[in-house]
Motif scaffolding. Structure first.
Motif, PDB file in Angstrom:
ATOM      1  N   GLN A  84      48.127  25.744  40.927  1.00 21.69           N
ATOM      2  CA  GLN A  84      49.346  24.980  40.660  1.00 21.69           C
ATOM      3  C   GLN A  84      49.861  25.189  39.231  1.00 21.69           C
ATOM      4  OE1 GLN A  84      48.614  20.798  41.602  1.00 21.69           O
ATOM      5  NE2 GLN A  84      46.955  21.422  42.983  1.00 21.69           N
ATOM      6  N   TRP A  85      49.020  25.737  38.374  1.00 21.31           N
ATOM      7  CA  TRP A  85      49.332  25.746  36.946  1.00 21.31           C
ATOM      8  C   TRP A  85      49.500  27.130  36.323  1.00 21.31           C
ATOM      9  CZ3 TRP A  85      50.387  21.313  34.399  1.00 21.31           C
ATOM     10  CH2 TRP A  85      49.991  20.119  35.005  1.00 21.31           C
ATOM     11  N   GLN A  86      48.718  28.092  36.747  1.00 19.95           N
ATOM     12  CA  GLN A  86      48.671  29.359  36.024  1.00 19.95           C
ATOM     13  C   GLN A  86      49.678  30.372  36.570  1.00 19.95           C
ATOM     14  OE1 GLN A  86      44.004  29.468  35.815  1.00 19.95           O
ATOM     15  NE2 GLN A  86      44.829  30.571  34.045  1.00 19.95           N
ATOM     16  N   PRO A 113      31.665  30.342  38.317  1.00 17.76           N
ATOM     17  CA  PRO A 113      31.815  31.058  39.594  1.00 17.76           C
ATOM     18  C   PRO A 113      32.272  30.190  40.761  1.00 17.76           C
ATOM     19  CG  PRO A 113      29.772  31.699  38.497  1.00 17.76           C
ATOM     20  CD  PRO A 113      30.332  30.541  37.734  1.00 17.76           C
ATOM     21  N   GLN A 114      32.080  28.864  40.670  1.00 13.35           N
ATOM     22  CA  GLN A 114      32.458  28.019  41.804  1.00 13.35           C
ATOM     23  C   GLN A 114      33.970  27.965  42.019  1.00 13.35           C
ATOM     24  OE1 GLN A 114      30.839  26.883  39.037  1.00 13.35           O
ATOM     25  NE2 GLN A 114      31.420  24.783  38.533  1.00 13.35           N
ATOM     26  N   PHE A 115      34.742  28.473  41.046  1.00  9.97           N
ATOM     27  CA  PHE A 115      36.202  28.472  41.200  1.00  9.97           C
ATOM     28  C   PHE A 115      36.735  29.856  41.550  1.00  9.97           C
ATOM     29  CE2 PHE A 115      35.145  25.150  38.016  1.00  9.97           C
ATOM     30  CZ  PHE A 115      35.422  24.052  38.814  1.00  9.97           C
ATOM     31  N   TRP A 116      35.839  30.735  41.983  1.00 11.50           N
ATOM     32  CA  TRP A 116      36.232  32.092  42.339  1.00 11.50           C
ATOM     33  C   TRP A 116      37.281  32.105  43.445  1.00 11.50           C
ATOM     34  CZ3 TRP A 116      36.305  35.067  46.716  1.00 11.50           C
ATOM     35  CH2 TRP A 116      36.412  36.455  46.570  1.00 11.50           C
ATOM     36  N   ALA A 117      37.108  31.302  44.478  1.00 10.15           N
ATOM     37  CA  ALA A 117      38.013  31.336  45.640  1.00 10.15           C
ATOM     38  C   ALA A 117      39.431  30.946  45.244  1.00 10.15           C
ATOM     39  CB  ALA A 117      37.489  30.421  46.744  1.00 10.15           C
ATOM     40  N   GLN A 118      39.571  29.931  44.381  1.00  8.77           N
ATOM     41  CA  GLN A 118      40.903  29.527  43.939  1.00  8.77           C
ATOM     42  C   GLN A 118      41.584  30.662  43.179  1.00  8.77           C
ATOM     43  OE1 GLN A 118      38.115  27.753  43.778  1.00  8.77           O
ATOM     44  NE2 GLN A 118      38.491  25.554  43.647  1.00  8.77           N
ATOM     45  N   ARG A 120      40.861  33.853  43.382  1.00 12.83           N
ATOM     46  CA  ARG A 120      41.110  34.960  44.294  1.00 12.83           C
ATOM     47  C   ARG A 120      42.421  34.750  45.037  1.00 12.83           C
ATOM     48  NH1 ARG A 120      39.885  39.758  43.966  1.00 12.83           N
ATOM     49  NH2 ARG A 120      42.156  39.614  43.763  1.00 12.83           N
ATOM     50  N   ARG A 121      42.638  33.542  45.524  1.00 14.22           N
ATOM     51  CA  ARG A 121      43.881  33.247  46.248  1.00 14.22           C
ATOM     52  C   ARG A 121      45.096  33.419  45.340  1.00 14.22           C
ATOM     53  NH1 ARG A 121      40.851  28.791  48.470  1.00 14.22           N
ATOM     54  NH2 ARG A 121      41.848  27.411  46.941  1.00 14.22           N
ATOM     55  N   LEU A 122      44.984  32.926  44.115  1.00 12.60           N
ATOM     56  CA  LEU A 122      46.108  33.003  43.183  1.00 12.60           C
ATOM     57  C   LEU A 122      46.437  34.451  42.834  1.00 12.60           C
ATOM     58  CD1 LEU A 122      48.170  31.819  41.258  1.00 12.60           C
ATOM     59  CD2 LEU A 122      46.324  31.418  39.599  1.00 12.60           C
ATOM     60  N   LEU A 123      45.426  35.238  42.507  1.00 10.86           N
ATOM     61  CA  LEU A 123      45.662  36.632  42.164  1.00 10.86           C
ATOM     62  C   LEU A 123      46.251  37.398  43.352  1.00 10.86           C
ATOM     63  CD1 LEU A 123      42.409  37.332  40.125  1.00 10.86           C
ATOM     64  CD2 LEU A 123      44.731  37.197  39.194  1.00 10.86           C
ATOM     65  N   ASP A 124      45.725  37.149  44.537  1.00  7.45           N
ATOM     66  CA  ASP A 124      46.243  37.821  45.730  1.00  7.45           C
ATOM     67  C   ASP A 124      47.709  37.470  45.958  1.00  7.45           C
ATOM     68  OD1 ASP A 124      43.782  38.972  46.111  1.00  7.45           O
ATOM     69  OD2 ASP A 124      43.208  37.689  47.795  1.00  7.45           O
ATOM     70  N   ARG A 125      48.045  36.197  45.787  1.00  8.08           N
ATOM     71  CA  ARG A 125      49.424  35.752  46.003  1.00  8.08           C
ATOM     72  C   ARG A 125      50.386  36.422  45.023  1.00  8.08           C
ATOM     73  NH1 ARG A 125      51.841  31.312  43.787  1.00  8.08           N
ATOM     74  NH2 ARG A 125      49.866  30.273  43.327  1.00  8.08           N
ATOM     75  N   LEU A 126      49.884  36.752  43.837  1.00  8.96           N
ATOM     76  CA  LEU A 126      50.713  37.371  42.802  1.00  8.96           C
ATOM     77  C   LEU A 126      50.773  38.886  42.925  1.00  8.96           C
ATOM     78  CD1 LEU A 126      49.502  35.245  39.760  1.00  8.96           C
ATOM     79  CD2 LEU A 126      51.709  35.053  40.928  1.00  8.96           C
ATOM     80  N   GLY A 127      50.053  39.444  43.907  1.00  5.39           N
ATOM     81  CA  GLY A 127      50.032  40.890  44.050  1.00  5.39           C
ATOM     82  C   GLY A 127      49.019  41.565  43.158  1.00  5.39           C
ATOM     83  N   LEU A 132      37.288  40.975  41.816  1.00  4.38           N
ATOM     84  CA  LEU A 132      37.169  39.888  40.846  1.00  4.38           C
ATOM     85  C   LEU A 132      35.715  39.475  40.680  1.00  4.38           C
ATOM     86  CD1 LEU A 132      38.358  37.504  39.116  1.00  4.38           C
ATOM     87  CD2 LEU A 132      38.529  36.226  41.285  1.00  4.38           C
ATOM     88  N   LEU A 133      35.263  39.455  39.427  1.00  8.48           N
ATOM     89  CA  LEU A 133      33.950  38.912  39.083  1.00  8.48           C
ATOM     90  C   LEU A 133      34.170  37.697  38.195  1.00  8.48           C
ATOM     91  CD1 LEU A 133      32.071  42.208  38.140  1.00  8.48           C
ATOM     92  CD2 LEU A 133      31.694  40.833  40.200  1.00  8.48           C
ATOM     93  N   ALA A 134      33.538  36.575  38.533  1.00  8.65           N
ATOM     94  CA  ALA A 134      33.621  35.354  37.734  1.00  8.65           C
ATOM     95  C   ALA A 134      32.235  35.028  37.212  1.00  8.65           C
ATOM     96  CB  ALA A 134      34.161  34.196  38.572  1.00  8.65           C
ATOM     97  N   SER A 135      32.100  34.983  35.898  1.00  9.47           N
ATOM     98  CA  SER A 135      30.783  34.759  35.304  1.00  9.47           C
ATOM     99  C   SER A 135      30.951  34.214  33.893  1.00  9.47           C
ATOM    100  CB  SER A 135      29.991  36.071  35.254  1.00  9.47           C
ATOM    101  OG  SER A 135      28.771  35.899  34.569  1.00  9.47           O
ATOM    102  N   LEU A 136      29.988  33.386  33.466  1.00 15.37           N
ATOM    103  CA  LEU A 136      29.942  32.902  32.087  1.00 15.37           C
ATOM    104  C   LEU A 136      28.936  33.700  31.263  1.00 15.37           C
ATOM    105  CD1 LEU A 136      30.156  29.053  32.734  1.00 15.37           C
ATOM    106  CD2 LEU A 136      31.999  30.610  32.067  1.00 15.37           C
ATOM    107  N   GLN A 137      28.384  34.752  31.840  1.00 16.83           N
ATOM    108  CA  GLN A 137      27.444  35.601  31.131  1.00 16.83           C
ATOM    109  C   GLN A 137      28.191  36.530  30.175  1.00 16.83           C
ATOM    110  OE1 GLN A 137      24.758  37.611  33.870  1.00 16.83           O
ATOM    111  NE2 GLN A 137      24.957  35.952  35.333  1.00 16.83           N
ATOM    112  N   ALA A 138      27.432  37.152  29.273  1.00 19.88           N
ATOM    113  CA  ALA A 138      28.016  38.116  28.347  1.00 19.88           C
ATOM    114  C   ALA A 138      28.652  39.263  29.126  1.00 19.88           C
ATOM    115  CB  ALA A 138      26.940  38.647  27.404  1.00 19.88           C
ATOM    116  N   LYS A 139      29.787  39.734  28.637  1.00 19.80           N
ATOM    117  CA  LYS A 139      30.544  40.733  29.388  1.00 19.80           C
ATOM    118  C   LYS A 139      30.035  42.158  29.174  1.00 19.80           C
ATOM    119  CE  LYS A 139      34.778  38.089  30.035  1.00 19.80           C
ATOM    120  NZ  LYS A 139      36.253  38.093  29.993  1.00 19.80           N
ATOM    121  N   GLY A 140      29.403  42.437  28.057  1.00 22.88           N
ATOM    122  CA  GLY A 140      28.930  43.776  27.788  1.00 22.88           C
ATOM    123  C   GLY A 140      27.993  44.331  28.849  1.00 22.88           C
ATOM    124  N   PRO A 141      26.922  43.608  29.198  1.00 20.07           N
ATOM    125  CA  PRO A 141      26.027  44.100  30.244  1.00 20.07           C
ATOM    126  C   PRO A 141      26.703  44.240  31.601  1.00 20.07           C
ATOM    127  CG  PRO A 141      24.937  42.415  28.921  1.00 20.07           C
ATOM    128  CD  PRO A 141      26.382  42.409  28.526  1.00 20.07           C
TER     129      PRO A 141
END
Length: 215
Positions: A84-86, A113-118, A120-127, A132-141
């Motif tokens: 609704q916001w982004q 990660p629990q908000f991955w589905a929301q 995913r839907r938003l990105l898909d709707r925008l084309g 998509l990977l959702a994680s709070l871990q360090a991005k380098g590895p």
């Protein structure tokens, strides 16, 4: 030093072509600006006193700073309602669409990660139907695990210095781009290393990526 990757990336299949790994919040989708509006609707405001939310999100009723647990609850509530916001950044849909003809694109978002589905839907709707990977871990590895031992070009775009530095430490050949909006919180954020290119928008970032993945 970043810890070893625990996130499962085995479902992502890359082709024999360059890889673009892209953050989402305040790179592909606006985060901070709509979050401030969301906070206002919840009876709170952000005071730009330092680069952190805890201690700077204030109750308009009491004038007191919210505790970390309540700030975390508000962020989670925003992610729950993100559809609704982004909204997308200017030119991001067309720019990534153009790159997708010659490169694989993976979104790597620093989000619970629990908000991955929301998302995913938003990105898909925008084309923006890229993996998509959702994680709070360090991005380098994570980027290292995605790219592996490939010798093909790889690029990483993010708005936060610590994520860019993490990827630099793990993927030496990676093009790094610090793309960030001109927001009050980003002005207070730690600066990325001087040798990391800066971009204010996708119009500035696109030529850098194009030169890297086609050169």
């Amino acid at each position: 030093m970043d810890t070893a990757i625990e996130l499962d990336t085995s479902h992502i299949r890359l082709g024999d072509r360059p890889l673009i790994v892209c953050d989402v919040d305040d790179v592909v989708l606006h985060f901070f600006a709509p979050f401030l509006v969301f906070l206002d609707g919840e009876g709170h405001e952000f005071l730009p006193r330092s680069f952190r939310l805890t201690g700077n999100v204030i109750s308009k009723a009491s004038g007191e700073a919210l505790e970390e647990q309540e700030v975390r609850r508000l962020i989670d509530a925003f992610f729950e309602a993100q559809e609704q916001w982004q909204t997308p950044f200017d030119r991001v849909v067309d720019t990534l669409g153009g790159f997708s003809k010659d490169a694989d694109i993976v979104f790597l978002t620093a989000m619970p990660p629990q908000f991955w589905a929301q998302r995913r839907r938003l990105l898909d709707r925008l084309g923006l139907a890229y993996p998509l990977l959702a994680s709070l871990q360090a991005k380098g590895p994570i980027v290292q695990a995605l790219h592996g031992e490939r010798t093909l070009p790889v690029a990483f775009i993010d708005d936060m210095a610590h994520n860019l530095h993490s990827v630099r430490d793990h993927v030496a050949s990676c093009l790094l781009i610090n793309l960030k909006p001109d927001s009050i919180v980003h002005r207070m954020a730690p600066a990325a290393a001087a040798d990391i290119p800066q971009a204010n928008d996708w119009a500035q970032a696109a030529p850098l990526i194009h030169a890297h993945i086609t050169g």
